[in-house]
Write a protein that holds these residues in place. Structure first.
Motif, PDB file in Angstrom:
ATOM      1  N   THR A   6       0.832  -1.105   0.244  1.00 38.50           N
ATOM      2  CA  THR A   6      -0.010   0.051   0.061  1.00 38.50           C
ATOM      3  C   THR A   6       0.988   1.246  -0.023  1.00 38.50           C
ATOM      4  N   PRO A   7       0.579   2.547  -0.216  1.00 36.04           N
ATOM      5  CA  PRO A   7       1.159   3.590  -0.200  1.00 36.04           C
ATOM      6  C   PRO A   7       1.669   3.883   1.015  1.00 36.04           C
ATOM      7  N   LEU A   8       0.937   3.296   2.266  1.00 32.68           N
ATOM      8  CA  LEU A   8       1.586   3.483   3.683  1.00 32.68           C
ATOM      9  C   LEU A   8       3.251   3.038   3.528  1.00 32.68           C
ATOM     10  N   THR A   9       3.567   2.230   2.636  1.00 30.67           N
ATOM     11  CA  THR A   9       5.079   1.754   2.926  1.00 30.67           C
ATOM     12  C   THR A   9       6.058   2.716   2.367  1.00 30.67           C
ATOM     13  N   ALA A 155      -1.636   3.564  -7.241  1.00 26.56           N
ATOM     14  CA  ALA A 155      -1.211   2.699  -6.561  1.00 26.56           C
ATOM     15  C   ALA A 155      -2.077   1.041  -6.655  1.00 26.56           C
ATOM     16  N   LEU A 156      -3.270   1.385  -6.468  1.00 24.32           N
ATOM     17  CA  LEU A 156      -4.189   0.363  -6.728  1.00 24.32           C
ATOM     18  C   LEU A 156      -3.952  -0.508  -8.164  1.00 24.32           C
ATOM     19  N   PRO A 157      -3.880   0.178  -9.135  1.00 22.82           N
ATOM     20  CA  PRO A 157      -3.862  -0.593 -10.285  1.00 22.82           C
ATOM     21  C   PRO A 157      -2.426  -1.198 -10.415  1.00 22.82           C
ATOM     22  N   SER A 158      -1.440  -0.595 -10.031  1.00 26.52           N
ATOM     23  CA  SER A 158      -0.023  -0.929  -9.876  1.00 26.52           C
ATOM     24  C   SER A 158       0.039  -2.651  -8.870  1.00 26.52           C
ATOM     25  N   ILE A 159      -0.559  -2.353  -8.069  1.00 26.12           N
ATOM     26  CA  ILE A 159      -0.712  -3.410  -7.242  1.00 26.12           C
ATOM     27  C   ILE A 159      -1.383  -4.577  -7.727  1.00 26.12           C
ATOM     28  N   ILE A 160      -2.363  -4.497  -8.478  1.00 28.69           N
ATOM     29  CA  ILE A 160      -3.211  -5.477  -9.022  1.00 28.69           C
ATOM     30  C   ILE A 160      -2.313  -6.187 -10.291  1.00 28.69           C
TER      31      ILE A 160
END
Length: 321
Positions: A6-9, A155-160
């Motif tokens: 997540t962006p929290l990292t 972030a979310l599209p990159s994670i997926i």
């Protein structure tokens, strides 16, 4: 690498970007090393043996293990996650919703390692009708994630997109062992190993029924189930190892020796054997990946003879606020 999390990292390490080399990298390395040592020390204080010699032995075993060394060498932050795990356990034991919520937010920096633990804790909270804690944790985690992903829409599209690619380079997983057993048809052996891990966890939990076993065993079960685990992530097995060594302290001489030898070989032997001989003997890599599963088995064996009246020193500590 960041965007598989997540962006929290990214938020965690952003402050270090204020410092130019060589100071910035030095501060990152110091942060990683300090949190690794503090995380191990906190787990030992929370779960480990009270006798100084046994406690020193536990610390020596952990510090000599490959997961601890590679966590510092690779610049990862599993030690900080270990601190968050201790915070979670203490929060559950003291029924402090704020501590549980804070720990949950801190663990979001590597969420794929804690899915199983989150489910176990959620079930426990619901079964105990701790609705206030459930509400506070849910609202806090949801709010933080909404802000995080809103601040980084890509972030979310990159994670997926990258999640599947990342699993292909993870070698300390139950999935890799299952694929070695049945290449191209790993699901069946994986489910068999996962089922065995669940049984071992339930056995240990049924014997102890405390927050220590819940968190330590739940961590191991999460690692067994996770599709992406690297050797440094196995530092999260330390709570279970600490419980095993603490239980050994209260055994007869033969049982104590057996538990300590098994714990030492599991923690120090499997990792370094995989590193030194894994290319020539691939089975060494599989044994390393099975550390969380074997730790659950040891936890179950240790729980069979651990006296129920022995209290966790942090759980028993008075609440002053």
């Amino acid at each position: 690498c960041v965007w598989i999390y997540t962006p929290l990292t990214a938020w965690l390490f952003a402050p270090f970007g204020l410092f130019s080399p060589p100071l910035g990298p030095f501060l990152v390395d110091t942060f990683v090393a300090a949190t690794a040592v503090l995380g191990v020390a906190a787990a030992a204080l929370w779960l480990g043996p009270r006798e100084p010699i046994a406690s020193s032995l536990l610390m020596t075993i952990v510090f000599a293990g490959h997961p601890f060394v590679v966590d510092i060498r690779a610049g990862h932050f599993v030690g900080r996650l270990l601190l968050a795990v201790v915070l979670l356990g203490v929060g559950l034991a003291r029924e402090r919703a704020g501590l549980v919520a804070l720990a949950a937010v801190l663990l979001l920096t590597k969420p794929h390692l804690f899915v199983g633990l989150a489910l176990i804790v959620a079930v426990r909270l619901v079964a105990g009708r701790r609705w206030r804690t459930v509400a506070i944790v849910t609202i806090t985690v949801t709010g933080i994630l909404l802000v995080a992903f809103a601040s980084a829409p890509d972030a979310l599209p990159s994670i997926i997109e990258r999640a599947g690619l990342k699993t292909g380079i993870a070698w300390a997983t139950t999935w890799s062992v299952a694929n070695g057993i049945a290449p191209g048809a790993a699901m069946l052996p994986f489910l068999a190993l996962l089922t065995f891990a669940v049984i071992a966890f339930l056995f240990a939990w049924r014997r102890a029924r405390d927050s220590r076993t819940l968190v330590a065993g739940g961590l191991c079960l999460s690692l067994v189930a996770s599709p992406y685990v690297q050797p440094y992530d196995l530092l999260l097995v330390v709570p279970a190892l600490a419980l095993v060594v603490a239980a050994a302290e209260r055994q007869g001489s033969a049982a104590r020796l057996a538990l300590l030898v098994c714990a030492t070989l599991l923690w120090t032997g499997t990792g370094w054997t995989a590193i030194l001989a894994g290319d020539a003997y691939p089975i060494a890599n599989d044994l390393y990946a099975l550390v969380p599963l074997v730790s659950l088995v040891l936890l179950g064996l240790a729980s069979m003879t651990a006296p129920a009246e022995v209290a966790d020193r942090l759980e028993a500590a008075p609440i002053t606020s």
